[in-house]
Design a protein around this motif. Structure first.
Motif, PDB file in Angstrom:
ATOM      1  N   ASP A  20      41.430  35.848  48.365  1.00 28.83           N
ATOM      2  CA  ASP A  20      42.870  35.472  48.341  1.00 28.83           C
ATOM      3  C   ASP A  20      43.448  35.607  46.932  1.00 28.83           C
ATOM      4  OD1 ASP A  20      42.700  34.979  50.943  1.00 28.83           O
ATOM      5  OD2 ASP A  20      42.723  32.777  50.842  1.00 28.83           O
ATOM      6  N   VAL A  21      42.740  34.992  45.966  1.00 31.02           N
ATOM      7  CA  VAL A  21      43.311  34.940  44.593  1.00 31.02           C
ATOM      8  C   VAL A  21      43.412  36.352  44.019  1.00 31.02           C
ATOM      9  CG1 VAL A  21      42.879  34.138  42.224  1.00 31.02           C
ATOM     10  CG2 VAL A  21      42.508  32.592  44.151  1.00 31.02           C
ATOM     11  N   GLN A  22      42.355  37.139  44.206  1.00 35.02           N
ATOM     12  CA  GLN A  22      42.410  38.496  43.612  1.00 35.02           C
ATOM     13  C   GLN A  22      43.466  39.341  44.325  1.00 35.02           C
ATOM     14  OE1 GLN A  22      38.448  40.141  43.135  1.00 35.02           O
ATOM     15  NE2 GLN A  22      37.669  38.188  42.324  1.00 35.02           N
ATOM     16  N   ALA A  23      43.659  39.110  45.622  1.00 39.89           N
ATOM     17  CA  ALA A  23      44.704  39.868  46.334  1.00 39.89           C
ATOM     18  C   ALA A  23      46.078  39.453  45.805  1.00 39.89           C
ATOM     19  CB  ALA A  23      44.612  39.562  47.822  1.00 39.89           C
ATOM     20  N   LEU A  24      46.216  38.142  45.524  1.00 36.27           N
ATOM     21  CA  LEU A  24      47.517  37.647  45.025  1.00 36.27           C
ATOM     22  C   LEU A  24      47.929  38.432  43.781  1.00 36.27           C
ATOM     23  CD1 LEU A  24      49.797  35.457  45.051  1.00 36.27           C
ATOM     24  CD2 LEU A  24      48.300  34.061  43.589  1.00 36.27           C
ATOM     25  N   PHE A  25      46.985  38.679  42.888  1.00 33.83           N
ATOM     26  CA  PHE A  25      47.338  39.365  41.626  1.00 33.83           C
ATOM     27  C   PHE A  25      46.961  40.851  41.684  1.00 33.83           C
ATOM     28  CE2 PHE A  25      48.691  35.618  39.623  1.00 33.83           C
ATOM     29  CZ  PHE A  25      47.796  34.599  39.865  1.00 33.83           C
ATOM     30  N   LYS A  26      46.637  41.352  42.884  1.00 37.98           N
ATOM     31  CA  LYS A  26      46.262  42.791  43.045  1.00 37.98           C
ATOM     32  C   LYS A  26      45.243  43.152  41.968  1.00 37.98           C
ATOM     33  CE  LYS A  26      50.881  43.978  44.802  1.00 37.98           C
ATOM     34  NZ  LYS A  26      51.336  42.598  44.378  1.00 37.98           N
ATOM     35  N   TYR A  27      44.183  42.349  41.918  1.00 40.39           N
ATOM     36  CA  TYR A  27      43.174  42.519  40.845  1.00 40.39           C
ATOM     37  C   TYR A  27      41.814  42.664  41.499  1.00 40.39           C
ATOM     38  CZ  TYR A  27      40.236  41.257  36.831  1.00 40.39           C
ATOM     39  OH  TYR A  27      39.311  41.252  35.826  1.00 40.39           O
ATOM     40  N   ALA A  28      41.046  43.674  41.115  1.00 37.95           N
ATOM     41  CA  ALA A  28      39.659  43.823  41.633  1.00 37.95           C
ATOM     42  C   ALA A  28      38.741  43.493  40.467  1.00 37.95           C
ATOM     43  CB  ALA A  28      39.447  45.253  42.105  1.00 37.95           C
ATOM     44  N   SER A  29      38.066  42.327  40.612  1.00 36.50           N
ATOM     45  CA  SER A  29      37.323  41.832  39.426  1.00 36.50           C
ATOM     46  C   SER A  29      36.246  42.823  39.012  1.00 36.50           C
ATOM     47  CB  SER A  29      36.692  40.481  39.791  1.00 36.50           C
ATOM     48  OG  SER A  29      35.492  40.743  40.495  1.00 36.50           O
ATOM     49  N   GLY A  30      36.201  43.098  37.724  1.00 39.55           N
ATOM     50  CA  GLY A  30      35.115  43.867  37.134  1.00 39.55           C
ATOM     51  C   GLY A  30      35.197  45.358  37.380  1.00 39.55           C
ATOM     52  N   MET A  31      36.223  45.838  38.123  1.00 34.19           N
ATOM     53  CA  MET A  31      36.202  47.280  38.442  1.00 34.19           C
ATOM     54  C   MET A  31      36.607  48.096  37.210  1.00 34.19           C
ATOM     55  SD  MET A  31      34.969  47.536  41.302  1.00 34.19           S
ATOM     56  CE  MET A  31      35.268  49.217  41.840  1.00 34.19           C
ATOM     57  N   LYS A  32      37.661  47.648  36.524  1.00 34.62           N
ATOM     58  CA  LYS A  32      38.104  48.464  35.361  1.00 34.62           C
ATOM     59  C   LYS A  32      37.993  47.603  34.096  1.00 34.62           C
ATOM     60  CE  LYS A  32      41.720  51.359  37.454  1.00 34.62           C
ATOM     61  NZ  LYS A  32      41.955  50.244  38.447  1.00 34.62           N
ATOM     62  N   GLY A  33      37.588  48.231  32.996  1.00 38.22           N
ATOM     63  CA  GLY A  33      37.377  47.488  31.749  1.00 38.22           C
ATOM     64  C   GLY A  33      38.693  47.030  31.151  1.00 38.22           C
ATOM     65  N   ASP A  34      39.763  47.864  31.350  1.00 40.37           N
ATOM     66  CA  ASP A  34      40.985  47.538  30.588  1.00 40.37           C
ATOM     67  C   ASP A  34      41.978  46.704  31.403  1.00 40.37           C
ATOM     68  OD1 ASP A  34      41.661  49.253  32.467  1.00 40.37           O
ATOM     69  OD2 ASP A  34      42.117  50.973  31.159  1.00 40.37           O
ATOM     70  N   GLU A  35      41.679  46.478  32.708  1.00 37.67           N
ATOM     71  CA  GLU A  35      42.637  45.712  33.529  1.00 37.67           C
ATOM     72  C   GLU A  35      42.588  44.249  33.076  1.00 37.67           C
ATOM     73  OE1 GLU A  35      41.577  45.950  37.622  1.00 37.67           O
ATOM     74  OE2 GLU A  35      43.585  45.535  38.375  1.00 37.67           O
ATOM     75  N   PRO A  36      43.729  43.681  32.585  1.00 39.80           N
ATOM     76  CA  PRO A  36      43.678  42.319  32.001  1.00 39.80           C
ATOM     77  C   PRO A  36      43.339  41.273  33.061  1.00 39.80           C
ATOM     78  CG  PRO A  36      45.950  43.089  32.208  1.00 39.80           C
ATOM     79  CD  PRO A  36      45.084  44.251  32.593  1.00 39.80           C
ATOM     80  N   LEU A  37      42.687  40.180  32.634  1.00 39.91           N
ATOM     81  CA  LEU A  37      42.359  39.073  33.551  1.00 39.91           C
ATOM     82  C   LEU A  37      43.688  38.512  34.080  1.00 39.91           C
ATOM     83  CD1 LEU A  37      39.722  37.385  31.205  1.00 39.91           C
ATOM     84  CD2 LEU A  37      39.229  38.530  33.379  1.00 39.91           C
ATOM     85  N   PRO A  38      43.744  38.192  35.397  1.00 38.84           N
ATOM     86  CA  PRO A  38      45.028  37.734  36.000  1.00 38.84           C
ATOM     87  C   PRO A  38      45.631  36.554  35.239  1.00 38.84           C
ATOM     88  CG  PRO A  38      43.330  37.946  37.685  1.00 38.84           C
ATOM     89  CD  PRO A  38      42.660  38.208  36.386  1.00 38.84           C
ATOM     90  N   LEU A  39      44.800  35.540  34.853  1.00 43.22           N
ATOM     91  CA  LEU A  39      45.406  34.335  34.258  1.00 43.22           C
ATOM     92  C   LEU A  39      45.569  34.494  32.744  1.00 43.22           C
ATOM     93  CD1 LEU A  39      43.850  31.402  36.310  1.00 43.22           C
ATOM     94  CD2 LEU A  39      46.010  32.582  36.599  1.00 43.22           C
ATOM     95  N   ALA A  40      45.283  35.721  32.245  1.00 46.84           N
ATOM     96  CA  ALA A  40      45.431  35.887  30.790  1.00 46.84           C
ATOM     97  C   ALA A  40      46.815  36.427  30.473  1.00 46.84           C
ATOM     98  CB  ALA A  40      44.373  36.864  30.267  1.00 46.84           C
ATOM     99  N   GLY A  41      47.442  37.115  31.442  1.00 44.31           N
ATOM    100  CA  GLY A  41      48.765  37.716  31.123  1.00 44.31           C
ATOM    101  C   GLY A  41      49.822  37.186  32.056  1.00 44.31           C
ATOM    102  N   PHE A  42      51.014  37.781  32.006  1.00 49.05           N
ATOM    103  CA  PHE A  42      52.101  37.371  32.929  1.00 49.05           C
ATOM    104  C   PHE A  42      53.138  38.482  32.899  1.00 49.05           C
ATOM    105  CE2 PHE A  42      55.236  36.680  29.654  1.00 49.05           C
ATOM    106  CZ  PHE A  42      54.500  36.300  28.549  1.00 49.05           C
ATOM    107  N   LYS A  43      54.049  38.421  33.891  1.00 48.46           N
ATOM    108  CA  LYS A  43      55.207  39.330  33.865  1.00 48.46           C
ATOM    109  C   LYS A  43      56.447  38.434  33.883  1.00 48.46           C
ATOM    110  CE  LYS A  43      53.373  43.263  36.555  1.00 48.46           C
ATOM    111  NZ  LYS A  43      52.490  42.394  37.431  1.00 48.46           N
ATOM    112  N   GLU A  44      57.508  38.942  33.228  1.00 52.11           N
ATOM    113  CA  GLU A  44      58.698  38.093  33.081  1.00 52.11           C
ATOM    114  C   GLU A  44      59.193  37.671  34.460  1.00 52.11           C
ATOM    115  OE1 GLU A  44      61.292  38.050  30.165  1.00 52.11           O
ATOM    116  OE2 GLU A  44      59.586  38.315  28.782  1.00 52.11           O
TER     117      GLU A  44
END
Lengths: 348, 152, 422, 663, 142
Positions: A317-341
């Motif tokens: 659920d959480v990774q889908a919420l932020f469209k994030y696949a943990s550990g797949m790409k090195g440069d994709e920022p951690l969901p709770l580390a960034g934000f969008k305005e």
């Protein structure tokens, strides 16, 4: 950038070459003892012949042992879930990316080491044979959707390759002296992956919908968690749980019996050991965005809590919420580390 | 009423449920908005017990989990409108954290008990409305199921 | 869990009757007495008044209270007042916790019993926190009394002058060999039409002569670290290859310097750029070669053939006719007869003039846009125009040449569907 | 004029300025000629007099030859007079024994093709300079200590910012505000463009900082009555108007306002008279200081001496802070510099009847709309007229601005706040039809254009009209019809007029008191828009905010910070030196006719009387600090009773004589 | 009048505007007749009427006072005072039989180099038409 046709022997020659040329101090790879296969750290090139890199065995997520390592440099031959854990830990500043060479191969699914010392990938035929003997894949692998390597230094493709394997890497330097033969990735591979993925997704959907039903009501959730004895094994074996001092070891989180009185007043009674739900919820909150769903927690749990299913639902659920696949790409920022305005308007 | 007999005020005289809600107000905007509500004498239900924090991003999700598992009927986090944050980006981070927390709590059926609201220093009336809205929503949800359950 | 040694003093304010009207202050004080660590609990009519503060000071001195809790109005109002009072009594001002039982309790809840219960919760929470408060010291760091101004345009110059005039040493770093910046390039300035130099030169001379300003021209800041009051700045002073102390600026050296920098004029490409139907285009050029200004004629033919002016053709024409591309592009975008994007088979113009606007032209345009999105590529194209001169029939839509007056949204639907849009 | 006994020894130094002078003027001939002039002991020429070796020449002659007057014939004194004065000072000679002759800009460059005439002219100029140099007397720069306090007049955002910035430099600052609370116009605003952040969120923290700042003394409900003295030593008289409430006792609880008989019956100026308040009030809930004030011309007790059997407010006040016998209090402040931040008023639309303002409540000004949309306003932020939400709203720009016959300037902020208002209506009123009659949208600031585009994309139609196109707003059965020439009539529920920003109507008094001048547009005049944009002609008085001209909040805050920096300079310096070239009364010539007092623009001259050998002697006294040295007095006095040092009548006529060959 | 008559015009320039204007004329290499001699004063309001009368009585062919444009004066209204004095001076010149055209009051700002040159050219031509000053004594020969 290159892709090469290789066979089992080439892999061993690669590992041996790494040690011989002094590119790395040691290699973390599975190797065969007298009877059994264990994850080992090899420094003597002579012992490379005992290695069984593609052995389909999983006892624990080896990324856990690489945290805050002091190696000058090291190579690791790991499964995709372990490689993804390593990528997450690099982003969480627990592993330095400049002293580790990550090699990862496709994973057809793993079994428990105590069920046999197999060193060949579990193709369909092999799996049928094992089922015959009553040995089945680990539950985590039956629902695993990330069985191909993430972004790593060297990745080895076994699925959909008719003979031998295909090695793909960005930096050819470790391969020097092996004069490997160039090779193309066969067309059939994607279809093969698609097929495996469909099967795994169906299993996952079944498992997740079942656990969601259990978690949704208080009574059923109590059934799920009531056996927990707060041995905290799941925290110990989880590669992502890296805190030096966990809240549940601080005076507030680890109440002495006389201090429990203060807590018991709130509800009139207090389960001992306390904070079962609070503990699991806290784990969910801290780990969900990076969980690689390797199943180490469930296997470490002495009380058979359905942790894999729980994490499949929560982390999914959480990774889908932020469209994030943990550990797949090195440069994709951690969901709770960034934000969008402007985002997540629905939250508020 | 000494500490021993202090009874959590559960039911009011008419017997309908009086929720106990925990609130976190950011010092610069929502706390000031709460003060303005007070100065302008806007009335709102007393069920929300507020704690002043310097920024909504100072609220650690664990406090919310501890509150919910200890039996709080609801938790409100109030911060500045996006773009107004005194610390420039605090509320943006709060929004992501609470989004992740609510997504997790959805599975446990507790997500509707967590509220995130933006209230500015000049929105006294809105603060009163937010408190009323949250209190009524929790009243409909009923008491926190883990309030009396000590088994887990 | 009461750790010995912590002695908390709790002071509940009545604020005249603002608090005591809805909060039973005695009940709160009574309850608080039973809380762990609470040494003394009092209530008073106006805690913020001098007698009120004196209460706290006496307790600190006589009962050596080491943590103070005041339950009264908003900390945004009197936190500082009470902190000063606590400090005057010799206790660390950060061993003080304030809780708001006025704006966020007594003023907003009329029900006396609930308000009192809430006040009790507020005060108990404050006492719990106060027990864990530790003394904090305000640290003072001294400030180096010099300033750095980066950039010596009019802004940098004025800033440096004002700081230096206040008596502080100022470094002014300028990247180019001279101060003056953009303003030095200006002739006159609006609105007073003063000559820019009349304003700038005196300030430039002041900066050069000011005893507090050290001027670093033809220099760049390469590195800054440290923090407010204590910055360490590295400045690279580029070599002028002229000894500044000797040069008087007489400019004799300029005459015999061989290098003269001419402005660069872009060179013409040697080879003709690639173009579609090269033959046809050459034909056109030849056909109009007799014409004194062949360009527009050729463009008219090209526009008729392709229904727009492809860029590659225009670039080819620029090369062949030796006319700068900017001139051609200006003509292409100026005349209504030309268009520089491919138009649809049916080109739709919707009038947005006032007459049509007030009758809903905007909805017509939106409707057309939706139809285009749905339709086949290149079938329709939309252009909104300011006025088509037929306000009486507004809102107006013209498809290629066919005029449709008194349009409505569903009329748009019929017309475009009949022309092949779904 | 003897200096120290002997006759003056003048050194003449001609500069070639590379070839700029020597190309046209025959420098050797001029040097020769100069040597023949009376009292000239040495005459030299050099390629660059302003260069270090050139300056060394002068220093050497002063030391070795005892030269006590120096004439340099080179470029314009506006370029290098200070340079050469510094040279004299280094050599130990009084810097005011120095005269320059401009033989470059005024001679060699202007007469490049007439070499002999240019040389003749150069000789004349040198002869005139020598004539004046002979009569020059040493002058000493006078230093005056500066009082380490500042005064800010006006407690709006510009006054607040200026006061905070000056106080943060460790300088004690008095902030005088006319109304009972600081906050000014900005406190009336709801949102601010272009970021739409709430005005209170920005303003209230600054107001609280002002109230709590150890170095700021806040004097609210007070006006400046008189200002005497000069830079560094102003003596300001401030009248603290009676609030009829003891501010030490009042805690701002508001019970008195509840009890007042006139509760809800007095027009509330803060809400532009859209809302009501009672006779005892605070302008707005977050007022600083949060102290109540009784409105003297509304309170029944103050007007009639009786309010029922006992004034209910006095009874309700627990802190018995109300005291109807309180009197005004006058205080005297000694300050070093003054910042004027008195803000602005809005143009009264009734002066243009065609807009129909005042006839229907459906025609309001921008500020009234701001109160309507503010959450602390009379309608709690809900946009409604007669209880109903206006569906059709028309905004008319440039009401009273860019008017050739009236205020010709542009008020700079209306285009942006109208865009903001339109956006707020779009946000709060579903399906509203919004039209803006504009001439040129001026969205020039940072983030303005992006905000303007966003508003247009929200379907707000901008209709252009020329400034002088006739436009009329007529009431018609409950609605208001906007008839704009060249546009169809629009039946609107609400019309908002973007009225011009104008100088405070009652500012004349303060301008006279401070002796600062107003431009044609009645805004205070800065010395020079670019040279010294925040200084006034009166030294030590600075300007910030809209009192100097219409500007938005970001510009106001920036200017306030600038004014604070400028105002702090003399204070941080501790002393200011007065230019010695100012007026001096020659006591024996002056008979006190006071003919010179009136034309002095700086009121630096006063008539005094004193006893001299038995008789009353009337004479004029010059205040050296106030005098700027313009010399109007010298040219008015019929009997050489007053002169400007360095430009005495005698010295100038000596130059004229020298020129016309009359020795 | 013989064209070899070279009038001598005493010129008072105010330091802030016209003197700067004259400087600008120089820096921009504006060529104008060399018949004026500039005396720098702080403000056009500083020129005492006697100075003008003295100069004209002592043989100056013309007197030119240059000041700031109204509203530009560094001292607020010095130039306005000079303007009122100019009327008084013209009256006195009539009494003394001196053509009033020999005295001129002109506004030149710091940015009007060209204009300064033109003003000087016009005045020199005008004075040439008037011929030498009746009070012209044999000035000291250089």
């Amino acid at each position: 950038m290159g892709s090469y046709k290789i066979n089992k022997g080439d892999i061993q020659r690669l590992l041996e070459n790494l040690l011989k040329r002094g590119l790395v101090e040691g290699i973390l790879v599975q190797s065969k003892g007298e009877k059994d296969i264990f994850t080992t750290l090899i420094t003597d090139p002579g012992l490379i012949n005992t290695t069984a890199p593609l052995a389909p065995l999983f006892s624990s997520n080896s990324a856990k042992y690489l945290r805050n390592n002091g190696f000058k440099n090291i190579a690791v031959f790991v499964k995709p879930c372990e490689a993804r854990a390593i990528n997450e830990l690099i982003k969480l500043n627990q592993i330095r990316s400049d002293n580790i060479l990550v090699i990862s191969a496709d994973c057809h699914g793993t079994i428990d080491p105590k069920d046999g010392a197999i060193s060949e990938p579990l193709t369909k035929a092999k799996r049928k044979e094992l089922e015959g003997k009553g040995i089945s894949l680990r539950k985590a692998c039956t629902v695993c959707e990330h069985f191909t390597p993430p972004e790593v230094d060297i990745s080895i493709m076994t699925i959909g390759i008719d003979e031998g394997y295909i090695l793909v890497t960005d930096n050819d330097e470790p391969l020097e002296g092996l004069d490997l033969e160039k090779g193309e990735v066969p067309k059939g591979r994607d279809a093969e992956i698609e097929k495996m993925l469909k099967e795994r997704s169906e299993n996952k959907e079944k498992m997740v919908s079942e656990i969601r039903r259990k978690l949704s009501s208080v009574g059923s959730l109590t059934e799920v968690l009531k056996n927990c004895i707060r041995c905290d094994n799941c925290r110990e074996m989880c590669p992502i749980c890296y805190c030096k001092e966990c809240y549940f070891e601080t005076p507030l989180g680890d109440l002495k019996t006389d201090e429990m009185l203060y807590q018991a007043v709130i509800k009139g009674a207090l389960r001992v050991p306390p904070d079962i739900l609070f503990y699991h919820l806290t784990r969910n909150m801290h780990v969900a965005s990076s969980c690689v769903e390797c199943g180490a927690c469930e296997e470490a749990c002495p009380r058979d809590l359905p942790l894999l299913a729980l994490w499949k639902a929560i982390a999914g659920d959480v990774q889908a919420l932020f469209k994030y696949a943990s550990g797949m790409k090195g440069d994709e920022p951690l969901p709770l580390a960034g934000f969008k305005e402007s985002e997540l308007e629905e939250v508020k | 009423m000494t500490k021993k007999e202090e009874k959590v005020i559960e039911m009011d005289e008419k017997g309908d449920f009086e929720p106990k809600i925990l609130g976190f107000l950011c010092n610069w905007c929502s706390y000031a908005g709460a003060d303005l509500a007070g100065v302008s004498r806007y009335q709102y239900p007393p069920n929300v017990q507020c704690i002043r924090v310097m920024c909504s991003s100072r609220v650690d999700p664990m406090w919310i989990l501890k509150a919910l598992t200890d039996g709080a009927d609801g938790v409100l986090i109030a911060g500045c409108h996006p773009g107004d944050c005194h610390y420039v980006e605090g509320n943006y981070r709060t929004r992501r954290r609470i989004a992740a927390l609510k997504k997790i709590l959805e599975n446990y059926g507790l997500s509707d008990r967590v509220f995130l609201e933006w209230v500015s220093a000049s929105e006294g009336k809105k603060f009163a409305e937010v408190i009323t809205k949250v209190t009524n929503a929790i009243k409909e949800l009923g008491p926190n199921p883990y309030k009396k359950r000590w088994e887990i | 869990m009461s750790d010995e040694g912590v002695k908390v003093g709790v002071y509940v304010c009545e604020c005249g009757i603002n608090i005591s009207a809805t909060v039973d202050v005695e009940k709160v004080v009574e309850y608080v007495k039973s809380l762990p660590n609470v040494k003394i609990a009092r209530h008073y009519k106006y805690m913020c008044s001098d007698p009120g503060q004196q209460l706290i000071k006496n307790d600190i001195k006589e009962l050596n209270i080491d943590k103070v809790v005041v339950a009264s109005c908003s900390p945004r109002m009197h936190e500082n007042t009470f902190r000063n009072a606590v400090e005057e009594a010799g206790l660390n001002p950060y061993c003080f916790e304030m809780t708001n039982i006025r704006e966020q309790c007594s003023w907003v809840h009329k029900d006396r019993e609930k308000a009192t219960a809430k006040a009790i919760d507020f005060v108990s929470a404050a006492v719990a926190r106060a027990s864990l408060l530790e003394p904090l010291e305000k640290r003072k760091i001294n400030v180096t009394p010099t300033a750095l101004v980066i950039g010596a345009g009019i802004a940098g110059i004025q800033a440096a002058l004002d700081i230096a005039d206040s008596g502080y040493k100022t470094y002014l770093v300028e990247r180019t060999p001279s101060v003056g910046g953009r303003m030095a390039q200006l002739d006159k300035t609006f609105p007073t039409l003063d000559c820019s130099a009349c304003i700038l030169t005196p300030k430039m001379v002041d900066v050069a002569r000011h005893s507090n300003i050290e001027l670093l021209t033809y220099s760049e800041v390469t590195d800054i670290d440290g923090y407010v009051g204590n910055f360490k700045v590295k400045v690279k002073m580029k070599a002028r290859s002229i000894d500044v102390s000797k040069c008087t600026g007489c400019a004799v050296c300029i005459e015999n310097c061989p290098v003269t920098l001419q402005p660069q004029i872009p060179k013409k490409p040697e080879k003709a750029p690639a173009v579609r139907d090269k033959g046809y285009i050459d034909e056109l050029i030849a056909k109009h070669s007799h014409h004194p200004a062949p360009l527009v004629q050729i463009m008219l033919d090209v526009n008729k053939k392709y229904r727009y002016l492809p860029r590659d053709v225009l670039e080819y024409l620029s090369f062949k006719l030796d006319i700068p591309f900017s001139t051609i592009y200006r003509a292409a975008t100026f005349y209504k007869a030309f268009n520089i994007e491919l138009r649809g088979k049916y080109h739709i113009r919707v009038c947005m003039g006032t007459g049509c606007h007030v009758r809903g032209a905007r909805n017509i345009a939106d409707m057309v846009r939706d139809k285009i999105a749905g339709a086949k590529e290149g079938l329709f194209s939309l252009e909104t125009v300011n006025c088509l001169g037929t306000c009486a029939l507004g809102p107006i839509m013209i498809v290629n040449e066919e005029v449709h007056g008194n349009m409505s949204v569903d009329k748009v639907d019929d017309i475009l569907s009949s022309l092949g849009g779904e | 004029m003897k200096l120290n006994g002997e006759s003056p020894k003048i050194g003449v130094y001609i500069c070639e300025c590379g070839i700029n002078i020597s190309a046209t003027v025959n420098v050797e001939k001029v040097v020769e000629y100069a040597r023949t002039l009376p009292n000239v002991t040495v005459s030299r020429y050099y390629k660059y007099m302003c260069s270090d070796p050139g300056q060394a020449l002068i220093k050497k002659d002063i030391k070795e030859l005892g030269v006590d007057r120096v004439v340099v014939a080179s470029c314009s004194p506006r370029m290098h007079e200070p340079t050469f004065r510094a040279v004299l000072e280094d050599a130990g000679l009084n810097p005011y024994c120095f005269e320059m002759a401009n033989i470059r800009e005024h001679c060699s460059w202007a007469h490049a093709h007439e070499k002999e005439k240019a040389t003749e002219k150069a000789k004349d100029l040198v002869r005139m300079a020598v004539a004046k140099a002979k009569l020059l007397r040493p002058l000493e720069k006078k230093e005056v200590p500066v009082i380490r306090t500042a005064l800010v007049i006006g407690g709006g955002i510009s006054g607040i910012q200026a006061a905070l910035e000056v106080a943060n430099k460790g300088i004690k600052t008095y902030l005088v505000e006319r109304s009972p609370s600081i906050g000014g116009r900005m406190a009336q605003l709801d949102k601010t463009f272009p970021t739409l952040d709430c005005s209170a969120c920005i303003l209230t923290p600054k107001m609280v900082d002002v109230a709590r700042h150890p170095d700021i003394e806040l004097l609210t409900y007070s006006i400046v009555e008189k200002v005497d003295g000069y830079i560094g030593n102003f003596k300001v008289t401030v009248r603290k108007k009676a609030r009829y409430v003891d501010i030490d006792k009042c805690v701002g609880c508001g019970r008195c306002a509840e009890a007042c008989r006139l509760k809800g019956r007095v027009d509330d100026e803060f809400n532009e008279n859209l809302g009501k308040r009672s006779a005892i009030y605070v302008p707005f809930p977050q007022a600083v200081p949060l102290k109540y004030t009784i409105d003297p011309n509304k309170c029944i007790y103050l007007k009639t001496g009786k309010c029922g059997e006992f004034p209910p407010c006095k009874k309700a006040c627990e802190a018995n802070a109300i005291n109807h016998e309180q009197k005004d209090e006058v205080v005297e402040l000694d300050v070093g510099t003054i910042i004027v931040a008195t803000g602005y008023d809005l143009f009264d639309p009734t002066e243009k009847p065609e807009y129909g303002y005042g006839k229907s409540n459906r025609v309001i000004t921008g500020l009234e709309f701001e109160r309507l949309v503010s959450s602390s306003g009379p309608t709690g932020g809900h946009i409604e007229i007669d209880g109903k939400e206006p569906k059709k709203v028309v905004f008319i720009q440039c009401v009273g601005s860019r008017d050739r016959k009236g205020n010709e300037y542009c008020s700079r902020v209306c285009c942006m706040y109208t865009a903001k208002h339109a956006h707020l209506v779009r946000e709060k009123v579903r399906g509203a039809e919004l039209t803006v009659y504009y001439t040129d949208v001026r969205a020039f600031g940072k983030g303005f254009e992006e905000f303007y585009n966003r508003v247009k994309d929200e379907g707000i139609s901008y209709m252009r009209r020329e400034l002088d196109d006739p436009i009329e707003v007529v009431e018609k059965d409950g609605k208001v019809v906007v008839k704009a020439d060249g546009h169809p009539d629009i039946e609107a529920d609400l019309v908002v007029l973007a009225t011009a920003i104008i100088q405070r109507k009652d500012i004349g008094g303060l301008a006279k008191v401070l002796r600062i001048s107003q431009g044609a547009d009645r805004f205070f005049l800065e010395v020079h828009p670019k040279l010294r944009p925040m200084d006034t002609a009166t030294r030590g008085i600075f300007l910030a905010g809209c009192c100097q001209g219409p500007k938005d909040i970001p510009d106001t805050v920036a200017q306030a910070s600038g004014a604070a920096a400028r105002a702090a300079i003399p204070i941080l310096h501790g002393k200011i030196d007065l230019d010695p070239q100012t007026s001096e009364v020659i006591d024996k010539n002056c008979d006190g006719c006071a003919y010179c007092i009136d034309p002095c623009p700086y009121k630096a001259l006063t008539l005094i009387e004193y006893m001299r050998d038995g008789a009353i002697k009337k004479t004029v006294e010059a205040n050296e600090a106030l005098c700027q040295g313009c010399g109007v007095c010298q040219a008015t006095c019929p009997k050489q009773g007053i002169i400007v040092r360095g430009f005495t009548l005698e010295q100038i006529s000596a130059m004229v004589q020298a020129l016309l060959g009359v020795t | 009048m013989s064209d070899d008559f070279e009038p001598l015009i005493v010129t008072f320039c105010c330091n802030w505007c016209s003197y700067a204007g004259a400087d600008l004329a120089g820096t921009s290499r504006v060529q104008y007749p060399p018949n004026i001699r500039i005396i720098r004063v702080m403000c056009s309001g500083m020129v005492h009427p006697n100075l003008v009368i003295d100069a004209l009585m002592k043989g100056a062919d013309g007197v030119l006072i240059c000041g700031c444009h109204p509203g530009d004066c560094h001292y607020l209204e010095g130039n306005l005072t000079a303007e009122k004095r100019a009327e008084a001076i013209r009256l006195m010149l009539e009494d003394l039989g001196i053509e009033t055209e020999r005295f001129r009051l002109e506004w030149v700002s710091a940015s009007e180099g060209q204009r300064f040159g033109k003003v000087v050219k016009d005045m020199v031509e005008q004075i040439k038409t008037l011929g030498p000053s009746p009070y012209r004594t044999q000035r000291m020969t250089q």
